[in-house]
Design a protein around this motif. Structure first.
Motif, short mmCIF file in Angstrom:
data_model
loop_
_atom_site.label_atom_id
_atom_site.label_comp_id
_atom_site.label_asym_id
_atom_site.label_seq_id
_atom_site.Cartn_x
_atom_site.Cartn_y
_atom_site.Cartn_z
N ASP A 65 59.00 -25.73 5.64
CA ASP A 65 58.75 -24.18 6.19
C ASP A 65 59.75 -23.40 5.27
OD1 ASP A 65 57.14 -25.54 8.12
OD2 ASP A 65 58.70 -25.59 9.49
N LEU A 66 61.07 -23.78 4.82
CA LEU A 66 61.80 -23.06 4.31
C LEU A 66 61.12 -22.85 2.76
CD1 LEU A 66 64.86 -21.82 3.41
CD2 LEU A 66 65.33 -24.35 2.72
N LEU A 70 60.25 -18.93 1.17
CA LEU A 70 61.05 -18.41 -0.01
C LEU A 70 59.88 -18.35 -1.19
CD1 LEU A 70 64.18 -20.63 0.16
CD2 LEU A 70 63.88 -18.30 1.03
N GLN A 71 58.83 -19.15 -1.25
CA GLN A 71 58.13 -19.00 -2.49
C GLN A 71 57.65 -17.58 -2.86
OE1 GLN A 71 54.94 -17.97 -2.68
NE2 GLN A 71 54.63 -17.64 -0.57
N LEU A 112 48.22 -20.79 2.40
CA LEU A 112 47.78 -22.21 2.06
C LEU A 112 48.87 -23.25 2.59
CD1 LEU A 112 45.46 -23.71 0.83
CD2 LEU A 112 46.79 -23.67 -1.21
N MET A 113 49.88 -22.83 2.52
CA MET A 113 51.21 -23.74 2.74
C MET A 113 51.19 -23.94 4.39
SD MET A 113 54.11 -23.01 0.02
CE MET A 113 55.02 -24.35 0.62
N ASN A 114 51.11 -22.52 4.98
CA ASN A 114 51.03 -22.39 6.44
C ASN A 114 49.95 -23.44 7.06
OD1 ASN A 114 53.21 -20.93 6.80
ND2 ASN A 114 52.14 -19.21 6.61
N GLY A 115 48.93 -23.81 6.42
CA GLY A 115 48.07 -24.81 6.94
C GLY A 115 48.27 -26.09 6.83
N ILE A 116 49.44 -26.53 6.49
CA ILE A 116 49.54 -28.13 5.93
C ILE A 116 50.76 -28.29 6.86
CG2 ILE A 116 50.25 -29.67 4.42
CD1 ILE A 116 48.83 -27.66 2.22
#
Length: 249
Positions: A65-66, A70-71, A112-116
């Motif tokens: 999540d962090l 930040l990405q 994309l990251m939020n879906g994992i």
């Protein structure tokens, strides 16, 4: 073996999730593959390529999540030196390791990251390094970031893969949460063999990871000179540069 369509990295045997695993929501993998296919077409031009690899086993959810939050800052620092194309690679569960296409904007990577969701399992760093090696044969990759806290594999195999990447000029920025001694030794050696840098960060101090990611992005987009410029205002970037220069001395 992974490709730009977001398919699984390497061969995976059928496994059943552990009882303590956080199971993916129905259709999550299908959504990942669909999103990755949409993200694959990217005219990177002169943008530097950075593989952004993360351990997504169950203990990593807070750091995932962090990193997600930040990405976008990686893209900001890279905009000054030609831009950045990022490929997300992650592993989780007992045999899942996947890669996205090349992504050129933070909003799409965030989505994309939020879906994992993270799942229990062991590390698969070898599959990550193998994917980076194979992907670099297709497109030029200047650097990769790996974020994790553990190493549960045969270290000699990881070192052999890291050595291949180093010979191909792919620098590894290995960012470690915590102080696990086996991870510290392996991560430091991967960094040494790739000509990159190993650094620790505190997940409770977001800026510590942020500055490390900015340093890696600067190098991926503009090489040593871009990292050198950033180091003038960033102790973390200076630390990365010092570590890399130490490899060459």
């Amino acid at each position: 073996m992974a490709n730009e369509d977001g398919k699984a990295v390497g061969k995976a045997k059928e496994t059943r999730p552990s009882e303590g695993a956080v199971r993916s929501k129905p259709g999550e993998i299908d959504r990942f593959l669909g999103a990755a296919k949409q993200l694959a077409p990217l005219a990177t031009g002169q943008a530097g390529r950075l593989v952004f690899a993360l351990d997504a086993t169950i203990s990593r959810q807070p750091t995932w999540d962090l990193a997600c939050s930040l990405q976008g800052r990686m893209f900001e620092v890279a905009d000054r030196t030609g831009g950045l194309a990022v490929q997300l690679v992650y592993f989780r569960g007992l045999a899942e390791c996947r890669a996205s296409g090349w992504i050129g904007e933070p909003r799409r990577l965030t989505g994309l990251m939020n879906g994992i969701a993270c799942q229990g399992g062991q590390t698969q760093i070898g599959r990550v390094l193998t994917h980076i090696r194979d992907e670099e044969r297709r497109v030029p990759i200047r650097a990769f970031v790996y974020v994790g806290d553990a190493m549960e594999e045969e270290v000699d195999r990881l070192c052999a893969l890291a050595g291949e990447l180093g010979l191909r000029g792919v620098r590894g920025f290995v960012f470690q949460e915590g102080f696990d001694p086996a991870a510290s030794a392996a991560f430091a050696e991967i960094a040494r063999l790739t000509g990159g840098a190993h650094a620790r960060f505190d997940a409770n101090a977001p800026n510590s990871l942020l500055e490390l990611l900015r340093g890696a992005a600067a190098y991926a987009s503009g090489g040593r000179e871009a990292l050198l410029r950033l180091a003038g205002n960033s102790p973390a970037a200076q630390g990365l540069l010092t570590a890399m220069e130490g490899r060459r001395s």
